[in-house]
Design a protein around this motif. Structure first.
Motif, PDB file in Angstrom:
ATOM      1  N   ILE B 286      92.436  60.836  55.552  1.00 39.41           N
ATOM      2  CA  ILE B 286      93.582  60.167  56.174  1.00 39.41           C
ATOM      3  C   ILE B 286      93.262  58.684  56.332  1.00 39.41           C
ATOM      4  O   ILE B 286      94.094  57.819  56.072  1.00 39.41           O
ATOM      5  CB  ILE B 286      93.911  60.825  57.528  1.00 39.41           C
ATOM      6  N   PHE B 287      92.023  58.418  56.714  1.00 33.99           N
ATOM      7  CA  PHE B 287      91.575  57.044  56.883  1.00 33.99           C
ATOM      8  C   PHE B 287      91.718  56.262  55.576  1.00 33.99           C
ATOM      9  O   PHE B 287      92.228  55.142  55.557  1.00 33.99           O
ATOM     10  CB  PHE B 287      90.112  57.052  57.344  1.00 33.99           C
ATOM     11  N   SER B 288      91.304  56.889  54.479  1.00 35.78           N
ATOM     12  CA  SER B 288      91.364  56.136  53.229  1.00 35.78           C
ATOM     13  C   SER B 288      92.809  55.917  52.791  1.00 35.78           C
ATOM     14  O   SER B 288      93.148  54.827  52.316  1.00 35.78           O
ATOM     15  CB  SER B 288      90.553  56.830  52.133  1.00 35.78           C
ATOM     16  N   THR B 289      93.662  56.911  52.967  1.00 33.39           N
ATOM     17  CA  THR B 289      95.070  56.704  52.627  1.00 33.39           C
ATOM     18  C   THR B 289      95.647  55.568  53.471  1.00 33.39           C
ATOM     19  O   THR B 289      96.347  54.683  52.976  1.00 33.39           O
ATOM     20  CB  THR B 289      95.883  57.985  52.873  1.00 33.39           C
ATOM     21  N   PHE B 290      95.333  55.600  54.740  1.00 38.11           N
ATOM     22  CA  PHE B 290      95.826  54.560  55.645  1.00 38.11           C
ATOM     23  C   PHE B 290      95.345  53.177  55.208  1.00 38.11           C
ATOM     24  O   PHE B 290      96.137  52.241  55.092  1.00 38.11           O
ATOM     25  CB  PHE B 290      95.365  54.872  57.080  1.00 38.11           C
ATOM     26  N   THR B 291      94.048  53.053  54.927  1.00 43.92           N
ATOM     27  CA  THR B 291      93.528  51.725  54.604  1.00 43.92           C
ATOM     28  C   THR B 291      94.100  51.208  53.283  1.00 43.92           C
ATOM     29  O   THR B 291      94.427  50.028  53.176  1.00 43.92           O
ATOM     30  CB  THR B 291      91.988  51.721  54.525  1.00 43.92           C
ATOM     31  N   ILE B 292      94.245  52.100  52.302  1.00 44.76           N
ATOM     32  CA  ILE B 292      94.771  51.639  51.020  1.00 44.76           C
ATOM     33  C   ILE B 292      96.201  51.142  51.199  1.00 44.76           C
ATOM     34  O   ILE B 292      96.562  50.044  50.742  1.00 44.76           O
ATOM     35  CB  ILE B 292      94.710  52.760  49.960  1.00 44.76           C
ATOM     36  N   ALA B 293      97.007  51.941  51.902  1.00 45.79           N
ATOM     37  CA  ALA B 293      98.399  51.536  52.102  1.00 45.79           C
ATOM     38  C   ALA B 293      98.470  50.231  52.887  1.00 45.79           C
ATOM     39  O   ALA B 293      99.258  49.330  52.569  1.00 45.79           O
ATOM     40  CB  ALA B 293      99.153  52.637  52.828  1.00 45.79           C
ATOM     41  N   HIS B 294      97.634  50.110  53.877  1.00 47.49           N
ATOM     42  CA  HIS B 294      97.572  48.885  54.679  1.00 47.49           C
ATOM     43  C   HIS B 294      97.211  47.688  53.802  1.00 47.49           C
ATOM     44  O   HIS B 294      97.837  46.633  53.846  1.00 47.49           O
ATOM     45  CB  HIS B 294      96.528  49.085  55.792  1.00 47.49           C
ATOM     46  N   TYR B 295      96.219  47.891  52.968  1.00 45.02           N
ATOM     47  CA  TYR B 295      95.760  46.801  52.119  1.00 45.02           C
ATOM     48  C   TYR B 295      96.836  46.379  51.124  1.00 45.02           C
ATOM     49  O   TYR B 295      97.105  45.190  50.941  1.00 45.02           O
ATOM     50  CB  TYR B 295      94.491  47.218  51.365  1.00 45.02           C
ATOM     51  N   VAL B 296      97.476  47.372  50.501  1.00 38.93           N
ATOM     52  CA  VAL B 296      98.468  47.044  49.475  1.00 38.93           C
ATOM     53  C   VAL B 296      99.673  46.335  50.098  1.00 38.93           C
ATOM     54  O   VAL B 296     100.190  45.366  49.532  1.00 38.93           O
ATOM     55  CB  VAL B 296      98.897  48.311  48.711  1.00 38.93           C
ATOM     56  N   ALA B 297     100.094  46.794  51.261  1.00 35.69           N
ATOM     57  CA  ALA B 297     101.216  46.123  51.930  1.00 35.69           C
ATOM     58  C   ALA B 297     100.863  44.666  52.215  1.00 35.69           C
ATOM     59  O   ALA B 297     101.654  43.747  51.946  1.00 35.69           O
ATOM     60  CB  ALA B 297     101.563  46.851  53.226  1.00 35.69           C
ATOM     61  N   SER B 298      99.660  44.431  52.710  1.00 36.43           N
ATOM     62  CA  SER B 298      99.246  43.061  53.011  1.00 36.43           C
ATOM     63  C   SER B 298      99.114  42.242  51.737  1.00 36.43           C
ATOM     64  O   SER B 298      99.478  41.058  51.694  1.00 36.43           O
ATOM     65  CB  SER B 298      97.907  43.071  53.746  1.00 36.43           C
ATOM     66  N   LEU B 299      98.599  42.901  50.685  1.00 31.68           N
ATOM     67  CA  LEU B 299      98.453  42.225  49.402  1.00 31.68           C
ATOM     68  C   LEU B 299      99.817  41.759  48.906  1.00 31.68           C
ATOM     69  O   LEU B 299      99.968  40.650  48.381  1.00 31.68           O
ATOM     70  CB  LEU B 299      97.812  43.178  48.396  1.00 31.68           C
ATOM     71  N   GLY B 300     100.812  42.624  49.105  1.00 33.27           N
ATOM     72  CA  GLY B 300     102.172  42.275  48.706  1.00 33.27           C
ATOM     73  C   GLY B 300     102.635  40.995  49.371  1.00 33.27           C
ATOM     74  O   GLY B 300     103.089  40.056  48.701  1.00 33.27           O
TER      75      GLY B 300
END
Lengths: 403, 369
Positions: B286-300
């Protein structure tokens, strides 16, 4: 400046380390009471409750059921204390305590114990739930188990049994050092020694059986003089989830032959000539229920095969184990199994009108379309369905005796 | 330093890309998957639906890969303007960012619900969530490569523990729970596909991840590995949970996968009970899904505004927290999850194909062959 920030962060981090040791909301095991068994009875206020009610310790409720919580007191080393203990239900040898309260919500009753015990009761290690037959007759199991199935402490692996008399009795024992909840749990493991014990009904199995809408069996416990015995099974009707009757030990043997899950036990009968006792020990068994559908007519054929051992033979003088003799005995054992099956089928079809042998299920597996047609009133149809069976018992050896 | 462009150092290998995809796909969905599929199909045939869903996901993923390979070294936030023009690209990018924010928030919330109920009863939600998010922030600040390395560590541990604990339930497995196969025909199987697709959508991460790959040519390999592993995990889960609880038992359980593990005790091993173990281990997923989504949103955001990503990583934290706390109860969480899933089906199922066709028609990007 950066140095300052760094130091600050370092200090904050180390402070955090100090503050976050251990669990935020942990409960020390010494500070909780572990409940290992639960009994549900029809409401009958205990002496204690009557007395406290006289003192005005009453809250708005109806007396629907009495819950018994079996707890293992954490202090077991307090043997032969000061003797002035007022708690009548504990003697020094007893390793458990039964506490009872009455009410109309299982959860409320359990939380009501917080007013009585300094150490809160914890359900994580609940092993057995006993429901009195009388209560299951009055209230649907779905209602009684609603809280238990929702709870996050009680595990769905908990065992469920029905008691013929009160659940309190089933959770009591005179034997020193014995914890009745563990005792009941241990009995289930004896299936390899007896085919009169049903496969364990855990909470999760109970839930899925109740949801499936089919009738099912629950292990029955009979008690006398604070000793118990597994005997027979309670029949729970599928549509009401209420207790409607009992199957005897002998019937259970029939059920286990039909279901082909005999993994041990005995089969006793009397020899064809001489009428002396002979006993067969089943080692393996296989059964298949074959549904047959022609038009709208449904019928079943049960094929049962078992291999085992001739373990007891009271012939005197000893009859040598000739092929002929063994064949004769096999036939006799087959007859006995047929007897068991015909009796339990009679009870299912004619007495209680329930299908607890898994016939509907087999029909659903093989003829799903036909099943959907009869699903609604299957148990009515089931009472008139012709069922035939053939049994083949094979005696593989005669133990360590030759004759 | 702009941070908006993928710097030369912040690159990932093919296997890291696969791991990233697997870790992003496997999330909180696995805890409810058996129930959602059985609810939709009402038959035990949902394992067939799972396999079909896996194939659909592979095809959809291939389209994304084909699209991304026309624009090497660029993430979707950078190449979409080339295809559609600036304004449409902005709308699309903002929708994608919003989707990732919601995904991230949902993971957090489901994690908080489950741990609050089964593991840490009494610990305030904010305490669970905030520590989780801060550690996530610490990871994402390190960049894509740093994250990928972390996931490489996490993945084997979680998979081994997951498979071991779920296979231990073979004690209560009953093959009869799957009969009759296709008893109600093929229609329920088709109905069961959609609920599997929701936790299965993870290939959208390739819209960004391919830009970071050292050898984007091998993106197809990463994609295949990244769908096969979740397929195996989901299939095992569905088989074991239905085999253990039967469809009747699954339907009434909010977290059937956890309840499966709560339904048996193993004597003789060091542990008797495995639900806490599984949950603790699965928190990492769950942590990794959360961090990836967080990162991609910020990257956007950072690529839209051409600013350093670090600002946005910090800025998105409170927003994710607020979204996570939005649903009032469990029903609303699941509803939000369904909405997010539906959006992703259209957003990443249909639009990449349109973009691909458009880019070919308008001769944008380079033909990789």
């Amino acid at each position: 400046m950066i140095k300052y920030v760094r130091r600050f962060l370092l200090a904050a981090a180390s402070l955090l380390l100090v503050m976050t040791t251990g669990c935020w909301s942990g409960n020390e095991i010494e500070d909780v009471t572990v409940s290992v068994g639960m009994g549900l009875d029809v409401a009958k206020e205990s002496q204690f409750e009557k007395e406290i009610n006289e003192q005005g310790a009453h809250y708005p409720k109806e007396n629907v059921l009495t819950a018994t919580i079996q707890i293992v007191p954490p202090m077991s080393g307090k043997k032969g204390g000061k003797g002035g203990g007022s708690n009548s239900s504990t003697s020094p040898e007893k390793k458990y305590l039964n506490e009872q309260l009455t009410g109309d919500s299982v959860f409320q009753i359990i939380r009501q114990f917080a007013l009585r015990r300094d150490r809160p009761i914890m359900g994580h290690h609940l092993k057995v739930i006993v429901v009195a037959k009388e209560l299951a007759q009055k209230y649907s199991l779905e209602l009684l188990f609603d809280f238990i199935l929702r709870d996050n402490e009680i595990r769905p692996s908990c065992l469920v049994v029905i008691s013929h008399r009160s659940a309190l009795e089933a959770l009591s024992s005179e034997e020193p050092g014995e914890i009745p909840a563990f005792y009941l749990l241990g009995l289930v493991d004896n299936r390899y020694r007896s085919n009169k014990i049903l496969p364990p009904m855990t909470l999760i199995k109970l839930d899925s059986d109740m949801q499936s809408g089919a009738s099912f069996l629950l292990q029955n416990v009979v008690t006398a003089k604070n000793e118990h015995k597994f005997s027979g099974a309670a029949i729970i009707k599928g549509d009401t989830k209420k207790w409607i009757g009992e199957l005897s030990q002998y019937d259970i043997e029939g059920v286990s032959w039909i279901k082909g899950d005999v993994v041990g036990g005995t089969l006793k009968t009397y020899a064809p000539r001489g009428n002396y006792t002979v006993t067969y020990e089943p080692i393996s068994s296989k059964a298949s229920i074959i549904p047959k559908v022609s038009g709208d007519d449904i019928s079943f054929h049960i094929k049962i095969k078992s291999e085992g051992r001739l373990i007891e033979d009271w012939s005197f003088p000893e009859v040598p184990s000739s092929t002929h003799y063994i064949d004769e005995l096999e036939e006799k054992f087959e007859k006995e199994v047929k007897e068991q099956i015909s009796q339990v089928l009679h009870k299912m079809q004619k007495v209680y009108h329930v299908d607890v042998g898994g016939f509907g299920e087999q029909l659903r597996f093989k003829y799903p379309k036909q099943w959907r047609k009869v699903q609604e009133n299957w148990e009515d149809i089931f009472t008139h369905v012709p069922i035939t069976y053939d049994v083949s018992m094979r005696i593989k050896d005669y133990g360590s005796s030759t004759d | 330093m702009s941070g908006a462009n993928t710097s030369a150092k912040d690159q990932i290998t093919t296997s890291q890309a696969a791991v990233l995809l697997i870790n992003y796909t496997l999330g909180a969905g696995i805890l409810t998957l058996p129930r959602t599929t059985v609810e939709a199909a009402q038959t035990p045939d949902v394992w067939i639906s799972t396999i079909i869903a896996g194939m659909i996901i592979t095809v959809a993923g291939l389209i994304v890969v084909l699209l991304c390979r026309r624009f090497q070294g660029k993430t979707m936030f950078q190449f979409v303007p080339d295809i559609t023009g600036k304004w449409l690209a902005w709308i699309l990018s903002l929708t994608v960012i919003a989707f990732f924010l919601f995904t991230s928030a949902l993971q957090i919330r489901i994690m908080a619900e489950v741990t609050g109920f089964y593991l840490l009863e009494g610990t305030p939600v904010w305490a669970i969530v905030m520590s989780f998010m801060w550690i996530g922030l610490y990871l994402t600040l390190g960049g894509m490569n740093c994250m990928a390395r972390m996931y490489e560590l996490i993945l084997p541990i979680t998979l081994v523990f997951f498979l071991v604990s779920i296979l231990l339930s073979s004690k209560i497995f009953d093959i009869d729970h799957f009969k009759p196969v296709l008893g109600s025909g093929i229609l329920p199987v088709i109905k069961g596909i959609k609920p599997v697709l929701l936790p299965f959508t993870g290939y959208e991460i390739m819209l960004v991840a391919i830009a970071y790959m050292k050898t984007p040519k091998k993106a197809v390999k990463a994609l295949l590995a990244g769908t096969i592993v979740p397929l195996i995990i989901y299939l095992t889960t569905i088989l074991m949970v239905i085999g253990g609880l039967s469809i009747y038992g699954v339907r009434t359980r909010i977290w059937p996968t956890l309840d499966l593990l709560r339904s048996f005790e193993i004597q003789g091993l060091i542990f008797e009970r495995f639900e806490s173990l599984l949950l603790v281990i699965w928190l990492m997923q769950i942590f990794s899904t959360f961090t990836i989504a967080h990162y991609v949103a910020s990257l956007g955001w950072s690529q839209l505004f051409k600013k350093n990503i670090k600002i946005f990583l910090f800025a998105m934290l409170p927003i994710i927290y607020l979204i996570a706390m939005l649903p009032k109860n469990v029903t609303e969480i699941f509803k939000l999850g369904d909405i997010a899933g539906n959006v992703s089906l259209y957003l990443f199922g249909g639009i990449p194909l349109l973009l691909l066709l458009l880019s070919i028609a308008r001769k944008k990007g380079v033909n990789p062959n």
